[in-house]
Design a protein around this motif. Structure first.
Motif, mmCIF file in Angstrom:
data_model
loop_
_atom_site.group_PDB
_atom_site.id
_atom_site.type_symbol
_atom_site.label_atom_id
_atom_site.label_comp_id
_atom_site.label_asym_id
_atom_site.label_seq_id
_atom_site.Cartn_x
_atom_site.Cartn_y
_atom_site.Cartn_z
ATOM 1 N N HIS A 187 -9.942 48.763 41.340
ATOM 2 C CA HIS A 187 -9.025 49.104 41.722
ATOM 3 C C HIS A 187 -8.331 49.419 42.994
ATOM 4 C CE1 HIS A 187 -4.466 49.766 40.414
ATOM 5 N NE2 HIS A 187 -5.413 50.792 40.083
ATOM 6 N N VAL A 236 2.823 43.032 43.652
ATOM 7 C CA VAL A 236 2.171 43.214 42.435
ATOM 8 C C VAL A 236 2.728 41.658 41.789
ATOM 9 C CG1 VAL A 236 2.159 45.337 41.459
ATOM 10 C CG2 VAL A 236 3.780 44.356 40.973
ATOM 11 N N LYS A 289 -0.702 47.956 53.629
ATOM 12 C CA LYS A 289 0.045 48.252 52.670
ATOM 13 C C LYS A 289 0.335 48.765 51.913
ATOM 14 C CE LYS A 289 -3.459 44.837 51.971
ATOM 15 N NZ LYS A 289 -3.202 43.250 51.896
ATOM 16 N N CYS A 345 -6.957 46.255 44.406
ATOM 17 C CA CYS A 345 -4.975 46.273 45.364
ATOM 18 C C CYS A 345 -5.265 46.054 46.572
ATOM 19 C CB CYS A 345 -4.458 47.850 45.242
ATOM 20 S SG CYS A 345 -4.479 47.400 43.314
ATOM 21 N N ALA A 357 -6.366 48.917 35.954
ATOM 22 C CA ALA A 357 -5.436 50.698 37.115
ATOM 23 C C ALA A 357 -6.091 51.018 34.973
ATOM 24 C CB ALA A 357 -3.974 49.917 36.556
ATOM 25 N N GLY A 360 -1.322 51.156 42.545
ATOM 26 C CA GLY A 360 -1.266 49.977 42.084
ATOM 27 C C GLY A 360 -0.047 49.439 41.496
ATOM 28 N N ARG A 419 1.548 44.042 35.446
ATOM 29 C CA ARG A 419 1.356 43.313 36.388
ATOM 30 C C ARG A 419 0.739 41.903 35.363
ATOM 31 N NH1 ARG A 419 -0.280 48.300 36.332
ATOM 32 N NH2 ARG A 419 -0.773 49.539 38.346
ATOM 33 N N GLY A 438 -2.823 42.576 46.774
ATOM 34 C CA GLY A 438 -2.279 42.922 45.322
ATOM 35 C C GLY A 438 -3.106 43.449 44.198
ATOM 36 N N CYS A 439 -2.622 43.780 43.092
ATOM 37 C CA CYS A 439 -3.912 44.808 42.128
ATOM 38 C C CYS A 439 -2.951 42.708 40.894
ATOM 39 C CB CYS A 439 -3.188 45.447 41.770
ATOM 40 S SG CYS A 439 -2.662 46.952 42.860
#
Length: 360
Positions: free
Chosen positions: A67, A313, A183, A71, A130, A309, A151, A75-76
């Motif tokens: 995960h 997204v 981030k 991310c 996630a 998370g 997402r 991004g996730c």
């Protein structure tokens, strides 16, 4: 005048660019996103993770790391799962920070297969990652939290971007702070998330230069590493490419706890970057605080996981819902958004993100 279709695509692309801003500000994700369209989605993921954990408890640490590594690059968006790029070149999972150490791909595949059988083309691979990380935190740390979802999956996976965005085990305190700030994560959150190193294992290459010099011919001890601990690591890793692994927390390797912070003042942080938490005064104060208060660390850890998370997204009509997590959908391209019908009421509203914590 541009054709109506091209105008629609242009507007969609512009909207997607906006969603790549930090989603903590937009509130684009929400708890219970699949309540109507796939109410058993989270349960199916939980079952897949539990089944894998029963066979190999170490997979939980791998899923938490998966995960994080997803991310921090684009991004996730499940870009870390892709095995090939439509545009060619190495994917994220093929390069050094992820290969061969990143694991848990088979668990995500199993969870996705179960979800697809129940709710085809509904639940994104990014959300499954996630959910799986949350379930792994519960299994190893006995702490639960709610995961805001919604997402969508990206269509690009660039190995160079993984090299540029994932903090290396050789990172200095300043580099760590900068890379997390990029981030939208604070210095405090960087220290909090570093506690994930209380579970999982590492290959020799990540710490080899802390215990050997002159291409592995001369014993060496990094000033921030306990000499006896260094000797054990040298015995395990006579060469940098030795395929052996060692637990990052030698005391409680299978438990997500605050022991990681207790090891730091003993000079037993495995990576150079771990020891850097002692170098910076703010980081050291936080590490000392978490070493003394596990409950506080766990509460802040799950909050930081939720915030992580939300990094860049894709939501709404951006990206896609991959049928196979390892490849983009056949009709997709990297230049135009997939036009889909969203489940009723989903992806249309924005709600504040809450964190529910139940630790014991």
């Amino acid at each position: 005048m541009a054709p109506r279709g091209s105008v629609g695509v242009a507007l969609a692309v512009a909207a997607c660019a906006l969603w790549l801003l930090p989603a903590t500000a937009s509130g684009a994700l929400r708890v219970g996103f699949y309540q109507n369209s796939c109410p058993n989605a989270e349960a199916l993921v939980r079952q897949a993770v539990a089944a894998a954990f029963a066979k190999d408890a170490g997979v939980a640490a791998g899923l938490i790391r998966l995960h994080f590594h997803d991310c921090f690059v684009r991004g996730c968006d499940a870009s870390v799962l892709l095995t090939k790029n439509p545009g060619g070149g190495q994917t994220e999972r093929e390069v050094g920070p992820n290969n061969p150490s990143l694991r848990g791909f088979d668990v995500i595949d199993a969870a996705k297969a179960a979800v697809e059988r129940s709710c085809p083309r509904t639940v994104s691979c990014a959300d499954i990652i996630a959910f799986a990380a949350r379930d792994s935190v519960k299994l190893t740390g006995n702490v639960d939290y709610q995961v805001p979802a919604g997402r969508r999956d990206g269509r690009v996976s660039n190995g160079t971007e993984a090299l540029d965005n994932l903090p290396p085990p050789t990172a200095t305190a300043a580099t760590l702070a900068d890379m997390f700030a990029n981030k939208f994560l604070t210095l405090d959150e960087m220290v909090v998330l570093s506690g994930a190193h209380s579970v999982g294992r590492s290959f020799c290459a990540s710490f080899f230069n802390r215990v050997w010099t002159n291409n592995g011919t001369t014993p060496f001890v990094d000033a921030g590493l306990d000499p006896a601990y260094a000797a054990r690591l040298r015995a395990l890793c006579p060469r940098e490419d030795t395929p052996a692994t060692t637990p990052m927390d030698p005391d409680t390797p299978a438990t997500l706890d605050n022991n990681y912070y207790k090891l730091l003042p003993q000079s037993k942080g495995l990576f150079f970057s771990d020891n850097q938490l002692r170098v910076n005064a703010t980081m050291n104060a936080l590490a000392t605080r978490f070493a003394a208060n596990e409950a506080e660390w766990k509460q802040r850890f799950v909050a930081a996981m939720v915030k992580m998370g939300h990094i860049e997204v894709q939501t709404g009509r951006c990206g896609e819902i991959r049928v196979d997590c390892n490849v983009v959908n056949p009709s997709s391209s990297s230049s135009s958004p997939e036009v889909v019908e969203l489940p009723p009421g989903e992806g249309e509203e924005e709600e504040a993100v809450g964190v529910a914590v139940a630790a014991s």
